[in-house]
Design a protein around this motif. Structure first.
Motif, mmCIF file in Angstrom:
data_model
loop_
_atom_site.group_PDB
_atom_site.id
_atom_site.type_symbol
_atom_site.label_atom_id
_atom_site.label_comp_id
_atom_site.label_asym_id
_atom_site.label_seq_id
_atom_site.Cartn_x
_atom_site.Cartn_y
_atom_site.Cartn_z
ATOM 1 N N GLN A 166 0.830 -1.204 0.000
ATOM 2 C CA GLN A 166 0.000 0.000 0.000
ATOM 3 C C GLN A 166 0.865 1.255 0.000
ATOM 4 O OE1 GLN A 166 -2.591 0.317 3.383
ATOM 5 N NE2 GLN A 166 -3.769 2.005 2.541
ATOM 6 N N TYR A 167 1.892 1.286 0.831
ATOM 7 C CA TYR A 167 2.790 2.428 0.845
ATOM 8 C C TYR A 167 3.583 2.528 -0.460
ATOM 9 C CZ TYR A 167 1.898 3.065 5.838
ATOM 10 O OH TYR A 167 1.298 3.290 7.053
ATOM 11 N N ALA A 168 3.982 1.369 -1.005
ATOM 12 C CA ALA A 168 4.774 1.357 -2.236
ATOM 13 C C ALA A 168 4.012 1.975 -3.411
ATOM 14 C CB ALA A 168 5.192 -0.068 -2.581
ATOM 15 N N ASP A 169 2.695 1.869 -3.388
ATOM 16 C CA ASP A 169 1.886 2.468 -4.458
ATOM 17 C C ASP A 169 2.031 3.990 -4.491
ATOM 18 O OD1 ASP A 169 0.962 0.009 -5.246
ATOM 19 O OD2 ASP A 169 -0.891 0.118 -4.102
ATOM 20 N N GLY A 170 2.486 4.574 -3.369
ATOM 21 C CA GLY A 170 2.648 6.021 -3.314
ATOM 22 C C GLY A 170 4.056 6.489 -3.613
ATOM 23 N N CYS A 171 4.966 5.570 -3.946
ATOM 24 C CA CYS A 171 6.343 5.948 -4.263
ATOM 25 C C CYS A 171 6.391 6.755 -5.567
ATOM 26 C CB CYS A 171 7.231 4.715 -4.392
ATOM 27 S SG CYS A 171 7.558 3.877 -2.832
ATOM 28 N N LYS A 172 7.357 7.658 -5.636
ATOM 29 C CA LYS A 172 7.496 8.536 -6.802
ATOM 30 C C LYS A 172 7.819 7.731 -8.060
ATOM 31 C CE LYS A 172 10.028 12.630 -8.413
ATOM 32 N NZ LYS A 172 11.039 13.661 -8.044
ATOM 33 N N PHE A 173 8.661 6.700 -7.909
ATOM 34 C CA PHE A 173 9.068 5.881 -9.054
ATOM 35 C C PHE A 173 8.441 4.493 -8.947
ATOM 36 C CE2 PHE A 173 12.626 8.832 -8.208
ATOM 37 C CZ PHE A 173 12.612 9.551 -9.398
ATOM 38 N N ARG A 174 7.928 4.003 -10.063
ATOM 39 C CA ARG A 174 7.237 2.717 -10.068
ATOM 40 C C ARG A 174 8.189 1.568 -9.736
ATOM 41 N NH1 ARG A 174 3.367 1.702 -15.072
ATOM 42 N NH2 ARG A 174 2.947 -0.090 -13.723
ATOM 43 N N ASP A 175 9.482 1.708 -10.124
ATOM 44 C CA ASP A 175 10.457 0.656 -9.863
ATOM 45 C C ASP A 175 11.276 0.937 -8.609
ATOM 46 O OD1 ASP A 175 11.794 2.823 -10.868
ATOM 47 O OD2 ASP A 175 13.106 1.673 -12.196
ATOM 48 N N CYS A 176 10.695 1.663 -7.689
ATOM 49 C CA CYS A 176 11.387 2.029 -6.450
ATOM 50 C C CYS A 176 11.803 0.765 -5.680
ATOM 51 C CB CYS A 176 10.481 2.891 -5.578
ATOM 52 S SG CYS A 176 11.261 3.481 -4.064
ATOM 53 N N SER A 177 13.073 0.720 -5.286
ATOM 54 C CA SER A 177 13.577 -0.433 -4.542
ATOM 55 C C SER A 177 13.527 -0.206 -3.040
ATOM 56 C CB SER A 177 15.024 -0.743 -4.963
ATOM 57 O OG SER A 177 15.867 0.358 -4.665
ATOM 58 N N HIS A 178 13.011 0.940 -2.639
ATOM 59 C CA HIS A 178 12.847 1.287 -1.219
ATOM 60 C C HIS A 178 14.192 1.265 -0.479
ATOM 61 C CE1 HIS A 178 8.855 0.518 -2.592
ATOM 62 N NE2 HIS A 178 8.959 -0.798 -2.507
#
Length: 349
Positions: free
Chosen positions: A270-282
């Motif tokens: 759910q949080y990852a859906d709000g990342c600026k980049f779709r391929d965000c590796s966190h």
């Protein structure tokens, strides 16, 4: 048994076969429940020959087509009906092979002890496998009489078990067991999954109403119960539900769990859906919504570490499975060619 499976059986096994369910697996045979009793069954040669791997052979909980021997409680398993669910893990050791712990399960009871052995990372692994199985997980926290901070520990477990019921029970004091009863409806199948010594045998005895399983005292050295269950077995409960008891798992090795990881880590997703980049590796990307949640105290960093570790492990398994699939296919066609040559040679004679 569902109407769909009944229809499948009648279509593919119309005459001379009986419908049964695998209750216990021996080394070279199976105990199978049929309508008129328990039969000792072996596998048909063709079923063994056509199997590409262990997953193509019967497991406890499977519905099977059986050809019985007149006047004997013996039979031959001729086919396996489609599974509606299967709880699998990677077989222990170096081999890349699926081990089906239980098949056609409605609910998976993930049993964990509330003593010092409680481990959130282990629970995450069990949940991942449970979601992937197609069954509904329920977490049973056993030995509730041994702790004084019950609410704190239940909250900890709930933080990694998003949307999953968490039930604390004490068989000794008879508390919490009433919350389990709705899952034990007639005709439903429940599997008990957990590590060694977490109290599964005590639960089996409670559900059956007698000492079905030997229960041993907790070891004083490490606060763990002694392992008692040695095989997977299906047990009919007094109310009509079916329980599949399983040995304690010393290794919780993942199998293919792409869907399971989405369910198990829905909070991170759910949080990852709000990342600026779709391929965000966190890791250190700008606009990472996952790290923002961690910084604001909304997400535990240990949960992210566990998520990445499990993703890496699953990716490794997928690579191994690709290689295994290629090798299995090659071996399968080699066996077919060998059989064709043998038959041709036999006909010439």
């Amino acid at each position: 048994m569902t109407a769909e499976l009944s229809s499948h059986f009648n279509e593919y096994y119309p005459n001379g076969f009986k419908l049964g369910r695998v209750a216990l697996e021996h080394k070279h045979s199976y105990r199978v429940w049929l309508e008129d009793g328990e039969y000792l069954c072996t596998l048909a040669g063709k079923l063994t020959f056509d199997a590409m791997g262990r997953e193509d052979l019967p497991a406890v909980g499977d519905w099977v087509a059986v050809q019985t021997s007149p006047g004997e409680m013996r039979g031959i398993i001729k086919g396996i009906l489609p599974r509606k669910s299967k709880f699998s893990r990677k077989a222990a050791g170096q081999v890349t092979e699926e081990q089906i712990v239980a098949a056609n399960v409605d609910t998976v009871f993930i049993v964990n002890s509330l003593n010092d052995d409680l481990n959130l990372r282990r629970i995450e692994r069990y949940l991942l496998l449970a979601w992937e199985s197609g069954s509904n997980p329920v977490i049973i926290l056993s030995k509730a009489d041994l702790v004084t901070d019950l609410k704190v520990k239940m909250d900890q477990v709930s933080s990694v078990a998003i949307g999953v019921p968490v039930i604390a029970v004490s068989v000794l004091e008879g508390t919490g067991t009433e919350e389990i009863q709705p899952y034990l409806a007639p005709g439903k199948t429940v599997a008990l999954i957990g590590s060694s010594g977490v109290g599964k045998s005590s639960l089996v005895n409670y559900f059956t109403g007698f000492e079905k399983q030997l229960v041993q005292e907790i070891r004083e050295s490490d606060d763990k119960g002694k392992h008692t269950t040695t095989h997977r077995e299906m047990v009919l409960l007094p109310g009509g539900a079916i329980l599949i008891d399983t040995p304690g798992m010393r290794e919780i090795q993942l199998w293919s769990s792409e869907e399971g990881i989405i369910e198990s880590f829905a909070d991170i997703q759910q949080y990852a859906d709000g990342c600026k980049f779709r391929d965000c590796s966190h890791k250190n990307e700008p606009g990472c919504a996952v790290w923002s949640a961690i910084s604001n105290g909304l997400l535990d960093e240990n949960r992210l570490v566990s998520y990445k570790k499990l993703q890496k492990e699953l990716a490794y398994i997928d690579r191994k499975l690709d290689k295994k699939a290629q090798a299995d296919e090659k071996k399968h066609w080699k066996n077919i060619s060998k059989e064709v040559r043998h038959n041709a040679k036999y006909k010439r004679k």
